[in-house]
Design a protein around this motif. Structure first.
Motif, PDB file in Angstrom:
ATOM      1  N   LEU A  64     -11.841   9.628   6.449  1.00  0.00           N
ATOM      2  CA  LEU A  64     -11.610   8.374   7.391  1.00  0.00           C
ATOM      3  C   LEU A  64     -12.488   8.458   8.524  1.00  0.00           C
ATOM      4  CD1 LEU A  64      -7.713   8.514   8.050  1.00  0.00           C
ATOM      5  CD2 LEU A  64      -9.134   7.159   6.596  1.00  0.00           C
ATOM      6  N   MET A  65     -13.138   7.488   8.924  1.00  0.00           N
ATOM      7  CA  MET A  65     -13.702   7.227  10.126  1.00  0.00           C
ATOM      8  C   MET A  65     -13.540   5.868  10.802  1.00  0.00           C
ATOM      9  SD  MET A  65     -15.855   6.035   7.301  1.00  0.00           S
ATOM     10  CE  MET A  65     -15.985   7.523   6.740  1.00  0.00           C
ATOM     11  N   GLU A  66     -14.147   5.698  12.246  1.00  0.00           N
ATOM     12  CA  GLU A  66     -14.009   4.435  12.784  1.00  0.00           C
ATOM     13  C   GLU A  66     -15.167   3.939  13.139  1.00  0.00           C
ATOM     14  OE1 GLU A  66     -10.610   3.524  15.583  1.00  0.00           O
ATOM     15  OE2 GLU A  66     -12.281   3.992  16.967  1.00  0.00           O
ATOM     16  N   THR A  67     -15.016   2.465  12.912  1.00  0.00           N
ATOM     17  CA  THR A  67     -16.540   1.641  13.530  1.00  0.00           C
ATOM     18  C   THR A  67     -15.921   0.455  14.087  1.00  0.00           C
ATOM     19  OG1 THR A  67     -17.100   0.635  11.376  1.00  0.00           O
ATOM     20  CG2 THR A  67     -18.313   2.752  12.014  1.00  0.00           C
ATOM     21  N   ASP A  68     -16.489   0.171  15.315  1.00  0.00           N
ATOM     22  CA  ASP A  68     -16.116  -1.270  15.949  1.00  0.00           C
ATOM     23  C   ASP A  68     -14.524  -1.302  15.958  1.00  0.00           C
ATOM     24  OD1 ASP A  68     -18.611  -1.941  16.138  1.00  0.00           O
ATOM     25  OD2 ASP A  68     -18.697  -2.667  14.012  1.00  0.00           O
ATOM     26  N   ASP A  69     -13.782  -0.191  16.404  1.00  0.00           N
ATOM     27  CA  ASP A  69     -12.353  -0.330  16.444  1.00  0.00           C
ATOM     28  C   ASP A  69     -11.632  -0.682  15.386  1.00  0.00           C
ATOM     29  OD1 ASP A  69     -12.514   0.404  19.079  1.00  0.00           O
ATOM     30  OD2 ASP A  69     -12.867  -1.725  19.976  1.00  0.00           O
ATOM     31  N   GLU A  70     -12.160  -0.055  14.150  1.00  0.00           N
ATOM     32  CA  GLU A  70     -11.594  -0.510  12.986  1.00  0.00           C
ATOM     33  C   GLU A  70     -11.738   0.757  11.890  1.00  0.00           C
ATOM     34  OE1 GLU A  70     -12.226  -3.356   8.790  1.00  0.00           O
ATOM     35  OE2 GLU A  70     -12.858  -4.057  10.721  1.00  0.00           O
ATOM     36  N   THR A  71     -10.632   1.343  11.554  1.00  0.00           N
ATOM     37  CA  THR A  71     -10.481   2.146  10.697  1.00  0.00           C
ATOM     38  C   THR A  71     -10.938   2.115   9.282  1.00  0.00           C
ATOM     39  OG1 THR A  71      -8.866   3.475  11.766  1.00  0.00           O
ATOM     40  CG2 THR A  71      -9.012   4.271   9.561  1.00  0.00           C
ATOM     41  N   THR A  83      -0.006   4.392   7.785  1.00  0.00           N
ATOM     42  CA  THR A  83       0.126   4.862   9.078  1.00  0.00           C
ATOM     43  C   THR A  83      -1.216   5.512   9.358  1.00  0.00           C
ATOM     44  OG1 THR A  83       2.479   4.536   8.920  1.00  0.00           O
ATOM     45  CG2 THR A  83       1.408   6.067  10.679  1.00  0.00           C
ATOM     46  N   ILE A  84      -1.897   5.561  10.445  1.00  0.00           N
ATOM     47  CA  ILE A  84      -2.788   6.315  10.836  1.00  0.00           C
ATOM     48  C   ILE A  84      -2.493   6.954  12.113  1.00  0.00           C
ATOM     49  CG2 ILE A  84      -5.447   6.238  11.290  1.00  0.00           C
ATOM     50  CD1 ILE A  84      -4.789   5.905   8.498  1.00  0.00           C
ATOM     51  N   ASN A  85      -2.783   8.178  12.239  1.00  0.00           N
ATOM     52  CA  ASN A  85      -3.022   8.784  13.632  1.00  0.00           C
ATOM     53  C   ASN A  85      -4.155   9.131  14.241  1.00  0.00           C
ATOM     54  OD1 ASN A  85       0.042   8.823  13.503  1.00  0.00           O
ATOM     55  ND2 ASN A  85       0.147  10.984  12.956  1.00  0.00           N
ATOM     56  N   ARG A  86      -4.202   9.820  15.223  1.00  0.00           N
ATOM     57  CA  ARG A  86      -5.463  10.114  15.959  1.00  0.00           C
ATOM     58  C   ARG A  86      -5.680  11.653  16.340  1.00  0.00           C
ATOM     59  NH1 ARG A  86      -8.485   5.898  15.742  1.00  0.00           N
ATOM     60  NH2 ARG A  86      -9.920   6.323  17.367  1.00  0.00           N
ATOM     61  N   LEU A  87      -6.731  12.013  16.181  1.00  0.00           N
ATOM     62  CA  LEU A  87      -6.930  13.553  16.514  1.00  0.00           C
ATOM     63  C   LEU A  87      -8.214  13.563  17.016  1.00  0.00           C
ATOM     64  CD1 LEU A  87      -5.763  16.460  16.507  1.00  0.00           C
ATOM     65  CD2 LEU A  87      -6.697  16.870  14.321  1.00  0.00           C
ATOM     66  N   MET A  88      -8.293  13.934  18.565  1.00  0.00           N
ATOM     67  CA  MET A  88      -9.614  13.876  18.874  1.00  0.00           C
ATOM     68  C   MET A  88     -10.485  12.483  18.714  1.00  0.00           C
ATOM     69  SD  MET A  88     -11.126  17.746  18.708  1.00  0.00           S
ATOM     70  CE  MET A  88     -12.457  17.445  19.584  1.00  0.00           C
ATOM     71  N   VAL A 105     -10.326  10.619  16.477  1.00  0.00           N
ATOM     72  CA  VAL A 105     -10.805  10.404  15.118  1.00  0.00           C
ATOM     73  C   VAL A 105      -9.540   9.927  14.423  1.00  0.00           C
ATOM     74  CG1 VAL A 105     -12.047  11.128  13.067  1.00  0.00           C
ATOM     75  CG2 VAL A 105     -12.750  11.858  15.432  1.00  0.00           C
ATOM     76  N   PRO A 106      -9.513   8.798  13.413  1.00  0.00           N
ATOM     77  CA  PRO A 106      -8.355   8.609  12.577  1.00  0.00           C
ATOM     78  C   PRO A 106      -7.885   9.527  11.545  1.00  0.00           C
ATOM     79  CG  PRO A 106     -10.069   7.268  11.992  1.00  0.00           C
ATOM     80  CD  PRO A 106     -10.608   8.007  13.244  1.00  0.00           C
ATOM     81  N   VAL A 107      -6.782  10.116  11.475  1.00  0.00           N
ATOM     82  CA  VAL A 107      -6.291  11.111  10.436  1.00  0.00           C
ATOM     83  C   VAL A 107      -4.958  10.575   9.462  1.00  0.00           C
ATOM     84  CG1 VAL A 107      -7.233  12.846  11.761  1.00  0.00           C
ATOM     85  CG2 VAL A 107      -4.840  12.154  12.220  1.00  0.00           C
ATOM     86  N   ILE A 108      -4.587  11.068   8.699  1.00  0.00           N
ATOM     87  CA  ILE A 108      -3.615  10.799   7.691  1.00  0.00           C
ATOM     88  C   ILE A 108      -2.154  11.666   8.280  1.00  0.00           C
ATOM     89  CG2 ILE A 108      -2.512  10.918   5.537  1.00  0.00           C
ATOM     90  CD1 ILE A 108      -4.611   8.612   5.767  1.00  0.00           C
ATOM     91  N   PRO A 109      -1.317  11.281   8.837  1.00  0.00           N
ATOM     92  CA  PRO A 109      -0.058  12.014   9.087  1.00  0.00           C
ATOM     93  C   PRO A 109       0.599  12.631   7.731  1.00  0.00           C
ATOM     94  CG  PRO A 109       0.462   9.590   9.478  1.00  0.00           C
ATOM     95  CD  PRO A 109      -1.032   9.726   9.150  1.00  0.00           C
ATOM     96  N   GLY A 110       0.905  13.666   7.876  1.00  0.00           N
ATOM     97  CA  GLY A 110       1.448  14.333   6.733  1.00  0.00           C
ATOM     98  C   GLY A 110       0.666  15.119   5.760  1.00  0.00           C
TER      99      GLY A 110
END
Length: 156
Positions: free
Chosen positions: A21-28, A92-97, A99-104
């Motif tokens: 996962l990555m994010e650009t322009d506020d989109e995952t 569902t996407i969470n954030r860590l530092m 950066v988007p991450v997958i919960p679970g």
């Protein structure tokens, strides 16, 4: 050498399944990948491989950060969503530092791109690991073109 033979031989190497996962322009943005490995303990580095015509290639080049989410055996559907096999389904996407991450996911590895190398029809991205979380669980595996799970050993 025949492409099918090469793919079949590489499919005999069992791998874990990840979502990058990555994010650009506020989109995952994300993709399912099994081309992932650790490179170095000091400094802590990993590598991911992205095909030259993948829509994710310019996204990761722009984002300069990404997460590798090692999926649990219960997350096959998430893998299929990010592989484009299941359409129009929200994850569902969470954030860590930031950066988007997958919960679970059984591991979430956050990285900054430290280098990229074009090799053949792929670009290898070296990621400097900046954060990690882990959870208990069995991994989702991929072997011979099929999703697999670890089987529990039963002593007789």
């Amino acid at each position: 050498m025949d492409d099918r033979l090469f793919r079949s031989a590489m499919g005999k190497f069992a791998t874990g399944v990840t979502v990058i996962l990555m994010e650009t322009d506020d989109e995952t943005h994300g993709m399912t990948a099994n081309a992932f490995m650790s490179v170095s303990l000091n400094p802590k580095l990993v590598v991911i491989s992205i095909k030259e015509n993948a829509r994710m290639l310019p996204k990761i080049q722009e984002a300069k950060k990404f997460s590798v989410n090692i999926l649990s055996s219960k997350q096959e559907e998430i893998s299929k969503i990010f592989a484009g096999q299941i359409k129009e389904q929200e994850v569902t996407i969470n954030r860590l530092m930031d950066v988007p991450v997958i919960p679970g996911a059984i591991a979430q590895v956050v990285c900054e791109v430290s280098a990229e190398h074009v090799e053949g029809d792929h670009t290898l991205f070296i990621g400097k690991v900046t954060n990690i979380t882990i959870e208990d669980g069995d991994p989702l595996l991929f072997f011979s073109g099929k999703y697999r799970s670890l089987e529990e050993l039963v002593e007789v």
